[in-house]
Scaffold this motif. Structure first.
Motif, PDB file in Angstrom:
ATOM      1  N   ARG A  86       0.842  -1.206   0.000  1.00 38.31           N
ATOM      2  CA  ARG A  86       0.000   0.000   0.000  1.00 38.31           C
ATOM      3  C   ARG A  86       0.872   1.249   0.000  1.00 38.31           C
ATOM      4  NH1 ARG A  86      -1.201   3.177   3.931  1.00 38.31           N
ATOM      5  NH2 ARG A  86      -0.566   1.706   5.538  1.00 38.31           N
ATOM      6  N   ILE A  87       1.890   1.261   0.847  1.00 35.49           N
ATOM      7  CA  ILE A  87       2.779   2.427   0.929  1.00 35.49           C
ATOM      8  C   ILE A  87       3.502   2.632  -0.401  1.00 35.49           C
ATOM      9  CG2 ILE A  87       4.902   3.276   2.012  1.00 35.49           C
ATOM     10  CD1 ILE A  87       3.895   1.932   4.627  1.00 35.49           C
ATOM     11  N   ILE A  88       3.968   1.553  -1.005  1.00 31.89           N
ATOM     12  CA  ILE A  88       4.663   1.662  -2.297  1.00 31.89           C
ATOM     13  C   ILE A  88       3.715   2.198  -3.364  1.00 31.89           C
ATOM     14  CG2 ILE A  88       5.656   0.288  -4.177  1.00 31.89           C
ATOM     15  CD1 ILE A  88       6.952  -1.469  -1.987  1.00 31.89           C
TER      16      ILE A  88
ATOM     17  N   ALA B  80       3.144   5.843  -2.797  1.00 32.67           N
ATOM     18  CA  ALA B  80       4.338   6.603  -3.177  1.00 32.67           C
ATOM     19  C   ALA B  80       4.445   6.694  -4.703  1.00 32.67           C
ATOM     20  CB  ALA B  80       5.590   5.943  -2.595  1.00 32.67           C
ATOM     21  N   LEU B  81       4.167   5.595  -5.392  1.00 33.41           N
ATOM     22  CA  LEU B  81       4.212   5.633  -6.858  1.00 33.41           C
ATOM     23  C   LEU B  81       3.160   6.598  -7.401  1.00 33.41           C
ATOM     24  CD1 LEU B  81       4.730   1.865  -7.757  1.00 33.41           C
ATOM     25  CD2 LEU B  81       6.347   3.730  -8.099  1.00 33.41           C
ATOM     26  N   SER B  82       1.975   6.553  -6.818  1.00 32.95           N
ATOM     27  CA  SER B  82       0.906   7.447  -7.261  1.00 32.95           C
ATOM     28  C   SER B  82       1.304   8.909  -7.042  1.00 32.95           C
ATOM     29  CB  SER B  82      -0.371   7.123  -6.490  1.00 32.95           C
ATOM     30  OG  SER B  82      -1.385   8.026  -6.814  1.00 32.95           O
ATOM     31  N   LYS B  83       1.856   9.202  -5.855  1.00 33.65           N
ATOM     32  CA  LYS B  83       2.282  10.577  -5.572  1.00 33.65           C
ATOM     33  C   LYS B  83       3.417  11.000  -6.497  1.00 33.65           C
ATOM     34  CE  LYS B  83       0.925  10.786  -0.716  1.00 33.65           C
ATOM     35  NZ  LYS B  83       1.383  10.870   0.672  1.00 33.65           N
ATOM     36  N   SER B  84       4.343  10.084  -6.758  1.00 31.30           N
ATOM     37  CA  SER B  84       5.466  10.454  -7.634  1.00 31.30           C
ATOM     38  C   SER B  84       4.971  10.711  -9.054  1.00 31.30           C
ATOM     39  CB  SER B  84       6.558   9.378  -7.623  1.00 31.30           C
ATOM     40  OG  SER B  84       6.129   8.208  -8.282  1.00 31.30           O
ATOM     41  N   ARG B  85       3.965   9.939  -9.501  1.00 34.48           N
ATOM     42  CA  ARG B  85       3.394  10.192 -10.834  1.00 34.48           C
ATOM     43  C   ARG B  85       2.729  11.568 -10.874  1.00 34.48           C
ATOM     44  NH1 ARG B  85       1.079   4.587 -10.492  1.00 34.48           N
ATOM     45  NH2 ARG B  85       2.713   3.267 -11.353  1.00 34.48           N
TER      46      ARG B  85
END
Length: 165
Positions: free
Chosen positions: A102-104, A107-112
């Motif tokens: 979930r955290i990953i 984080a991927l969503s936020k980085s996108r």
């Protein structure tokens, strides 16, 4: 039925000619009675000891059986605790893996999102730069235009005209 010391004591022997010496026989019988009584007492004591030892043996056999059962129960309890610990550890690992995933993903969503925002800002900066450059070039063209010279001469004439009126 076994012979008792009283039977030995009361035993009467028949008399014959040239028989045994009665005092010797009586002394011997007295000795036999004493030894027989001692053997009977010793036998009873040994029987009592055997009974006591048998009771102790039974007691220790019960203790041994109880200890064996206790060891088996303790081993089963230890195995159960071990199995429960393994299951709990597996659940904790699964939960941790879920949280990590979930955290990953977050984080991927936020980085996108950040990457998209950066790209959008770059586009906006490029557009702003192009517009600003165009504006500056237009202003430079306007300044370098010969029309300024005529405006410079016209401005004092307008002042003079205004002053005369």
């Amino acid at each position: 039925m076994p012979l008792t010391p009283l039977d030995i004591h009361n035993k009467e022997f028949g008399r014959r000619l040239r028989g045994y010496d009665e005092d010797e026989v009586n002394e011997f019988l007295d000795q036999v009675i004493k030894d027989y009584e001692a053997l009977i007492r010793e036998n009873k004591e040994l029987q009592n000891q055997v009974l006591n030892l048998q009771e102790k043996l039974n007691h220790f056999a019960n203790i041994e059986e109880t200890l064996s059962k206790t060891i088996i129960v303790a081993q089963e309890a230890a195995d159960e605790v071990k199995n429960n610990s393994k299951k709990e550890a597996q659940l904790i690992v699964k939960e941790a893996e879920k949280n990590a995933d979930r955290i990953i993903n977050e984080a991927l969503s936020k980085s996108r999102k950040v990457a998209l925002e950066v790209e959008e800002l770059k586009k906006q900066a490029s557009i702003y730069r192009a517009r600003f450059k165009t504006l500056v070039e237009a202003q430079l063209d306007l300044l370098s235009n010969e029309g300024w010279d005529s405006l410079e001469g016209e401005a004092p004439r307008r002042r003079e005209a205004l002053e005369q009126d």
